[in-house]
Design a protein around this motif. Structure first.
Motif, PDB file in Angstrom:
ATOM      1  N   ALA A  30       0.763  -1.299  -0.074  1.00  0.00           N
ATOM      2  CA  ALA A  30       0.024   0.085   0.068  1.00  0.00           C
ATOM      3  C   ALA A  30       0.947   1.381   0.130  1.00  0.00           C
ATOM      4  O   ALA A  30       0.531   2.185  -0.612  1.00  0.00           O
ATOM      5  N   ALA A  31       1.810   1.232   0.612  1.00  0.00           N
ATOM      6  CA  ALA A  31       2.874   2.272   0.693  1.00  0.00           C
ATOM      7  C   ALA A  31       3.447   2.644  -0.679  1.00  0.00           C
ATOM      8  O   ALA A  31       3.746   3.780  -0.670  1.00  0.00           O
ATOM      9  N   LEU A 105      -6.187   3.726   2.130  1.00  0.00           N
ATOM     10  CA  LEU A 105      -7.028   4.927   2.277  1.00  0.00           C
ATOM     11  C   LEU A 105      -6.352   6.056   2.697  1.00  0.00           C
ATOM     12  O   LEU A 105      -6.094   7.266   2.073  1.00  0.00           O
ATOM     13  N   GLY A 106      -5.154   5.892   3.631  1.00  0.00           N
ATOM     14  CA  GLY A 106      -4.225   6.997   4.129  1.00  0.00           C
ATOM     15  C   GLY A 106      -3.226   7.472   2.852  1.00  0.00           C
ATOM     16  O   GLY A 106      -3.233   8.567   2.582  1.00  0.00           O
ATOM     17  N   PRO A 107      -2.573   6.317   2.136  1.00  0.00           N
ATOM     18  CA  PRO A 107      -1.838   6.859   1.087  1.00  0.00           C
ATOM     19  C   PRO A 107      -2.252   7.563  -0.113  1.00  0.00           C
ATOM     20  O   PRO A 107      -1.951   8.475  -0.518  1.00  0.00           O
ATOM     21  N   LEU A 108      -3.673   7.159  -0.466  1.00  0.00           N
ATOM     22  CA  LEU A 108      -4.471   7.731  -1.491  1.00  0.00           C
ATOM     23  C   LEU A 108      -4.857   9.111  -1.154  1.00  0.00           C
ATOM     24  O   LEU A 108      -4.672  10.043  -1.869  1.00  0.00           O
ATOM     25  N   VAL A 109      -5.374   9.436   0.015  1.00  0.00           N
ATOM     26  CA  VAL A 109      -5.750  10.657   0.492  1.00  0.00           C
ATOM     27  C   VAL A 109      -4.516  11.725   0.438  1.00  0.00           C
ATOM     28  O   VAL A 109      -4.715  12.753  -0.196  1.00  0.00           O
ATOM     29  N   ALA A 110      -3.388  10.848   0.938  1.00  0.00           N
ATOM     30  CA  ALA A 110      -2.325  11.805   0.851  1.00  0.00           C
ATOM     31  C   ALA A 110      -1.595  12.264  -0.360  1.00  0.00           C
ATOM     32  O   ALA A 110      -1.327  13.421  -0.630  1.00  0.00           O
ATOM     33  N   ARG A 111      -1.795  11.238  -1.246  1.00  0.00           N
ATOM     34  CA  ARG A 111      -1.066  11.338  -2.660  1.00  0.00           C
ATOM     35  C   ARG A 111      -2.018  11.862  -3.520  1.00  0.00           C
ATOM     36  O   ARG A 111      -1.628  13.069  -4.354  1.00  0.00           O
ATOM     37  N   CYS A 112      -3.350  11.785  -3.563  1.00  0.00           N
ATOM     38  CA  CYS A 112      -4.083  12.038  -4.524  1.00  0.00           C
ATOM     39  C   CYS A 112      -5.290  13.057  -4.268  1.00  0.00           C
ATOM     40  O   CYS A 112      -6.097  13.825  -4.891  1.00  0.00           O
ATOM     41  N   GLY A 113      -5.492  13.145  -2.933  1.00  0.00           N
ATOM     42  CA  GLY A 113      -6.373  14.319  -2.481  1.00  0.00           C
ATOM     43  C   GLY A 113      -7.758  13.808  -2.136  1.00  0.00           C
ATOM     44  O   GLY A 113      -8.626  14.600  -1.674  1.00  0.00           O
ATOM     45  N   ASP A 131     -13.067   3.686  13.673  1.00  0.00           N
ATOM     46  CA  ASP A 131     -13.352   4.962  13.880  1.00  0.00           C
ATOM     47  C   ASP A 131     -11.844   5.671  14.231  1.00  0.00           C
ATOM     48  O   ASP A 131     -11.797   6.999  14.082  1.00  0.00           O
ATOM     49  N   MET A 132     -10.667   5.024  14.742  1.00  0.00           N
ATOM     50  CA  MET A 132      -9.776   5.845  14.789  1.00  0.00           C
ATOM     51  C   MET A 132      -8.906   6.104  13.521  1.00  0.00           C
ATOM     52  O   MET A 132      -8.193   7.230  13.438  1.00  0.00           O
ATOM     53  N   HIS A 133      -9.165   5.201  12.336  1.00  0.00           N
ATOM     54  CA  HIS A 133      -8.675   5.632  11.272  1.00  0.00           C
ATOM     55  C   HIS A 133      -9.470   6.977  10.662  1.00  0.00           C
ATOM     56  O   HIS A 133      -8.673   7.861  10.149  1.00  0.00           O
ATOM     57  N   ILE A 134     -10.498   7.103  11.108  1.00  0.00           N
ATOM     58  CA  ILE A 134     -11.405   8.204  10.409  1.00  0.00           C
ATOM     59  C   ILE A 134     -11.287   9.322  11.306  1.00  0.00           C
ATOM     60  O   ILE A 134     -10.685  10.325  10.507  1.00  0.00           O
ATOM     61  N   SER A 135     -11.226   9.231  12.449  1.00  0.00           N
ATOM     62  CA  SER A 135     -10.907  10.504  13.263  1.00  0.00           C
ATOM     63  C   SER A 135      -9.610  11.037  13.035  1.00  0.00           C
ATOM     64  O   SER A 135      -9.460  12.190  12.968  1.00  0.00           O
ATOM     65  N   GLU A 174      -0.913   2.685  11.107  1.00  0.00           N
ATOM     66  CA  GLU A 174      -0.107   2.634   9.756  1.00  0.00           C
ATOM     67  C   GLU A 174      -0.869   3.720   8.809  1.00  0.00           C
ATOM     68  O   GLU A 174      -0.199   4.331   8.021  1.00  0.00           O
ATOM     69  N   ASN A 175      -2.205   3.548   8.795  1.00  0.00           N
ATOM     70  CA  ASN A 175      -3.096   4.553   7.779  1.00  0.00           C
ATOM     71  C   ASN A 175      -2.614   6.074   8.132  1.00  0.00           C
ATOM     72  O   ASN A 175      -2.159   6.889   7.271  1.00  0.00           O
ATOM     73  N   LEU A 176      -2.576   6.489   9.280  1.00  0.00           N
ATOM     74  CA  LEU A 176      -2.134   7.722   9.599  1.00  0.00           C
ATOM     75  C   LEU A 176      -0.749   8.057   9.503  1.00  0.00           C
ATOM     76  O   LEU A 176      -0.296   9.220   8.751  1.00  0.00           O
ATOM     77  N   VAL A 177       0.211   7.240   9.703  1.00  0.00           N
ATOM     78  CA  VAL A 177       1.458   7.393   9.216  1.00  0.00           C
ATOM     79  C   VAL A 177       1.785   7.697   7.825  1.00  0.00           C
ATOM     80  O   VAL A 177       2.403   8.480   7.306  1.00  0.00           O
ATOM     81  N   MET A 178       1.050   6.783   6.971  1.00  0.00           N
ATOM     82  CA  MET A 178       1.215   6.877   5.433  1.00  0.00           C
ATOM     83  C   MET A 178       0.382   7.982   5.091  1.00  0.00           C
ATOM     84  O   MET A 178       0.889   8.530   3.952  1.00  0.00           O
ATOM     85  N   ALA A 179      -0.239   8.506   6.028  1.00  0.00           N
ATOM     86  CA  ALA A 179      -1.108   9.662   5.363  1.00  0.00           C
ATOM     87  C   ALA A 179      -0.233  11.140   5.735  1.00  0.00           C
ATOM     88  O   ALA A 179       0.091  11.920   5.100  1.00  0.00           O
ATOM     89  N   ALA A 180       0.380  10.821   6.876  1.00  0.00           N
ATOM     90  CA  ALA A 180       1.073  11.959   7.394  1.00  0.00           C
ATOM     91  C   ALA A 180       2.459  12.321   6.713  1.00  0.00           C
ATOM     92  O   ALA A 180       2.854  13.593   6.754  1.00  0.00           O
ATOM     93  N   VAL A 181       3.077  11.278   6.120  1.00  0.00           N
ATOM     94  CA  VAL A 181       4.336  11.584   5.462  1.00  0.00           C
ATOM     95  C   VAL A 181       4.258  12.595   4.334  1.00  0.00           C
ATOM     96  O   VAL A 181       5.486  13.016   3.990  1.00  0.00           O
TER      97      VAL A 181
END
Ligand code: UD1
Length: 426
Positions: A30-31, A105-113, A131-135, A174-181
């Motif tokens: 995913a990353a 989810l995280g990588p796509l939002v971060a990369r593609c908006g 819930d924790m992924h979403i919040s 994992e999702n949040l770290v992949m989004a935050a990078v």
């Protein structure tokens, strides 16, 4: 329906080589979405979940190939070629088959908006919320709605923030770290999961150019960067498969060298095996576990890493079922994880559950019967129980086991077990 016919009375002896961790490889794949170009990942297990993740990535526009390595570990190399503009939708037919699909989810939002990822729905081992992924993604500035069975996330650019997780969830961390990078500024994830698979993911992201501090601790700090580059990376060895072989050696009173097993990733589990009477030897590239006598019952409490892994709990119950004495097994991570106990009882095990506790009174030998694998790890636990039953145990629905254990039958045979894969009409 595919089954395993497991012949009882086995003694596992010899060497087995462990490939990379399923729970890491899927997230590393995913990353790869975070960088345009070709990412290569080695020691990826040849299992159904990897095929499903490959399909998830293909539908997002990536080219994905898998090639077996042929070193006997059941692993191989995945090559992911990521386009400059991946598409952003992951359908229910894939997420339903493998919940870990939501880690795109995280990588796509971060990369593609934006991202549209189907909601996973029910799961055989508990409710497993998101819930924790979403919040967490909302804290990073994403807008998330749930519509027609999809989670739809949008964010022109994520913005670093501080996030406190209610529970050290592996998937949410994992999702949040992949989004935050790729967010602007600094993100701090507190009460983060500390599993070796998180450390592995952060190491690959760092190799891609991410700036991450504190992986493996409860506080992970990510300084966002503008872009990442593709890399070549090798997956961390699978500690759950390693632990399964170690417990199998103890249950069958055998002597097994688990090549590539990392003792530091299994500290509590190996301590339990020592308490049960096993001899555990740490080797330069693996572990040796041997057992002469009937094991003693030991209490086990599952907890997030570094606690005893919930994914080894079914094997711990199976071990106690043939040990001397009584064990109290407490499950703290997934509420439905004792579902397989009814199957173990069909094999003659004396187990009583009450909420998230199981009391196991050990018996000298189990008695073979047809049983059903309810999930990956329950299936592996039932196979180990079959090895110490009298007669032939038929384990049904082994497609679950195929999701987590590459070449399970061949590897067990290599250790001296008699096990056949058979077909049965549904
Ligand atoms: C991962 C592993 C799984 C392992 C588990 C715990 C993968 C593919 N799977 O699952 O094999 O058993 O870690 O080590 O890596 N929760 C919520 N809300 C959330 C997220 C989680 O309530 O937003 C709950 C879950 O229902 C569960 C607990 O938290 O009770 C732990 O879940 P989590 O750590 O997220 O496990 P997974 O990432 O799903």
């Amino acid at each position: 329906m595919e089954c395993f016919e497991v012949t009882g009375g086995a003694v596992l002896n010899g060497r087995v080589r462990v490939t990379g961790a399923k729970n890491s490889a899927l997230k590393l794949m995913a990353a790869a979405l975070l960088a345009t170009g070709t990412t290569t990942i080695d020691e990826v297990p040849d299992i159904l979940d990897v095929a499903i993740m490959s399909e998830v990535l293909r539908r997002l526009g990536c080219e994905v190939t898998y090639e077996r390595t042929g070193n006997g570990s059941g692993g191989g190399r995945v090559v992911v070629d990521v386009p400059e503009k991946p598409s952003t939708e992951t359908d229910y037919d894939l997420v339903r088959r493998m919940r870990a699909s939501i880690s795109v989810l995280g990588p796509l939002v971060a990369r593609c908006g934006s991202a549209r990822v189907a909601l996973p729905g029910g799961d055989a081992i508990g409710s497993r919320g998101l819930d924790m992924h979403i919040s967490g993604l909302e804290r990073l500035g994403a807008t998330i709605v749930s519509e027609h069975g999809f989670l739809i996330a949008t964010a022109p650019r994520l913005v670093g923030t501080s996030i406190w997780l209610d529970f050290p969830s592996v998937g949410a961390t994992e999702n949040l770290v992949m989004a935050a990078v790729l967010a602007s500024g600094t993100t701090v994830v507190d009460n983060a999961a500390r599993e070796p698979e998180i450390v592995d993911l952060c190491a690959m992201l760092t190799a891609m150019g991410a700036r991450i501090d504190g992986a493996g601790t409860s506080t992970i700090t990510v300084d966002g960067v503008d872009a990442l580059s593709p890399v070549s990376y090798t997956t961390v060895p699978d500690r759950i498969v390693s632990g399964t072989w170690a417990i199998g050696a103890v249950m069958t009173r055998g002597d097994v060298v688990v090549e590539r097993a990392v003792a530091d990733h299994l500290t509590v589990a190996l301590d339990k095996l020592t308490d049960a009477g096993a001899v555990v030897e740490v080797l330069p590239d693996g572990l040796r576990v041997s057992m002469n006598d009937r094991p003693r019952c030991v209490d086990v409490v599952t907890l997030p890493y570094p606690g005893f892994p919930t994914d080894l709990q079914p094997m711990a119950v199976a071990l106690a079922a043939v040990s001397t004495g009584t064990a109290l097994i407490t499950e703290n991570v997934f509420e439905g994880r004792f579902m397989f106990v009814n199957e173990l009882v069909r094999l003659g095990a004396d187990v009583r559950t009450d909420g998230h506790h199981a009391v196991v009174r050990g018996r000298e030998r189990l008695s073979s019967a047809p049983v059903v694998a309810t999930d990956i790890r329950a299936g592996a636990g039932l196979v180990l129980a079959g090895l110490v039953s009298d007669g032939i145990t038929e384990v049904q629905d082994v497609h679950h086991v195929d999701r987590g254990y590459p070449d399970f039958v061949q590897q067990l045979r290599g250790l001296g077990a008699t096990i056949e894969r058979t077909q049965r009409p549904d």
